[in-house]
Design a protein around this motif. Sequence first.
Motif: not given
Lengths: 156, 432
Positions: A95-103, B220, B334, B357, B292-293, B379, A132-133, B290, A129-130, B246
Motif C-alpha cells: 500500500g501507499t506510504r502516506e496512507y500507511n502513516l495514517a494507518l 521525522f 485499494y 499493487f 490523506t494523500e 507506489e 511503513e518507514e 482516514i 506513527s512511522f 501525524i
Amino acid sequence: MNLYQEFLIIAGIICGLAGCASTSDEVVTSTKAASVQSSETSSLKSLTSNTSIYFDYDKSDLSVTASSQIRSLAKALKSNNSSKVSIEGHCDERGTREYNLALGERRANSVKELLVLNGVDSKRISTVSFGEEKPAVSGSNESAWSKNRRAVVKVY
Amino acid sequence: MIKSLSNFVLISFLTCISFFIHTQLRIEVTQGIKDPIRIAVTPIAWNLESPASHYIHQIISSDLSSFGEFDAIGTSEMLSLPQSEEDIYYRDWSILKVDYLVVGSTAKLDQENLLEINYSIVDVVRRRAIHRARVVGKITDLEALAHNMSDRIYREINGISGIFSTRIAYINREGDSQGDYHLRFCDINGDNDQIVLTSKEPIMSPDWSHDGKKLAYVSFEEGTSRIYIQDLKTGEREALKLENGINSSPAWSTKDDSLIAVLSKAGNPDVYKYDFKQKRWIQLTSHYGIDTEPDWSPKGDKFLFTSNRSGSPQIYEMNISKNTIRRKTFIGDYNARARYTPDGKSFVFVHRVDGDFHIAIQNLKTSKIRILTDTDLDESPTISPNGNLVLYATKNGTKDVLSGITIDGATKFSLPTISGEVRDPSWSPLFK
C-alpha cells in the motif's frame, strides 16, 4: 462501565475475526491468549522491555491476543505509576506510504484506547506513527509483513 | 524561520556543492517502442577558442534517446557533418533512414561569458527545416543550454514539451537498515545529484513548488512527522506549525504558493490548507475515516485525496469553493495516492488487483481504468510535467527502486542506483 465497553470492543473483535478468518494470517489460538493473560510475571517483565502487538493487514482493531497483552500491560502500569508509555504504530510495506502513516497512527491509538479503558492515565501515554518507514524485519513476504504490522509499546 | 540544526540533521547548502557531480540514478530503457524516430544531431560547429564542452550534440542525443522514443545515431555512423542547412547533402541522411537532422553553430557574443547557438531542425524526407532557433546562454551553463535545446527539439517533433530540463526529487537510504536517509534531487539523466537533507530518521513525501524553487517534505528528525519547506538555492528551511498526531502529505498548488497537507490533530487524518501568514492550518475535509494523500488539480479549484470512509481506501475529489466531495473510484478494494495528469482529465494512482499493487490511470469523465504496470508492489506515482511519463517506486527483490513507463504503456524504463534504496520520487515542474 469500563469493563462493559471493553467487553463490547472484544466482542466486536471476535465477530470480526470470525468474519474474516479465511483471510487472517495470524492464527490466534485460545491457549495462546490464555497463557499471556494468566502470566503476571511476563507482564511485569514487559514493563522493562518493548512489547510488540501485531495487526491484520490494513486493520487497526485488536485481536484477542493483542487485547490480553494490553490488559496485562495496563495492570503492570497501574502498579507502577511513575512510568510513562510511548506507543509506535507501524505498517508493512504494502500500500501507499502516506496512507500507511495514517494507518500506523490508528494502530497506536487502538492500543492507547484499550490501555486507557483499563485504567491507565491517558496523560502518561504518547503515540507516534512511522507508517511503513521503520520495518522490524526486511523482506517482501508474509512472514516479514506480519512482523511489521505492529504497535510497539515502550515503557520508560 | 530557519530551524536550528540538530545533531542528526544536515541541511546541505546546495550552492556549495553544486560542483560535486555524482550520478546516483541512470535511466535504462527496459522495453522500447518498435519504431523510434531516427534523429541525427551533428556536432555543433564550435567557433570559440574556449576549451569548454564540445559535447552539446552528445547531451542532446543522449537526452532524446533516454526514454526510447528517439533513436539518435552516433557521430561515427554519420557520412557527413554539416554545420548549416546549406551544407546538408540529403542522400547521406536518407541512406541512414534518418527522419530528422539537427545542425547548428555557435558564436561568442560581445558580452563576457555569453554565447549564442543557431540551429535548425530539418525534416529529411521533406528536405526542409521545421524549426530554426537562436539560443543565448552562459558558456558555464552549456549543459542546461543543451537540455533546453533537447526540450525544444522534442516539442517541434512530438508536439509536447520535452522534460530534459526538469528534475526528480527522491528519498535515498544508504546501504543497510541502519543507514542514513537523504532527500536528494537530480537532473532527469541522473547528473547534478544534490543532497538537500540528511537524517538518521525517515524522510518522506517530497513535493515541488509550482516554480521549482522549493521542496515540501515530511521529516521525522524531531521524533514525529513534521512538514518542512526548503528553498533549494539558499538551503533556508521553514518548519510548518506542528500539530498533535501525524503531519503528512504536503502538496503544493501547481499555480501558486498554496499548500495543503494532512493532519490528525482533530482525532483522525483530514486535509488542511496552510495559512502561511498566520502560521495555522485551515480544515478542508472532516470525516472519522482516514483522509490523506491530497493532490491539487491543475486549475487549483479541486483536489483528489484518498479516503477509507467507505471501508476501503478509495479516491475522492473535493471541489474547494463548492465544498462538495465526490467518490471517483469504484473498481477494486485499494485505490490510493492519486495524481492528476497535467491536462486535469485523468489521474494516475495505486490500484490493487488480486493482491498486487499496480500503477493505473483513470479518466475522470469516463471512469475508464487502464493498468500501466505489471510489477506487484508499486507506489508513489509522479507524472512528468508534459504528461507523457510516469515515474513510480517499486521493488527489485527486497530493494526499493524507481521505475517508469510512458503513459501509453509503450516504453518502460528503470532507474538503477549505485547503492542503497530509492523511493518516493517527485517530478519537478517545467522550469521557466
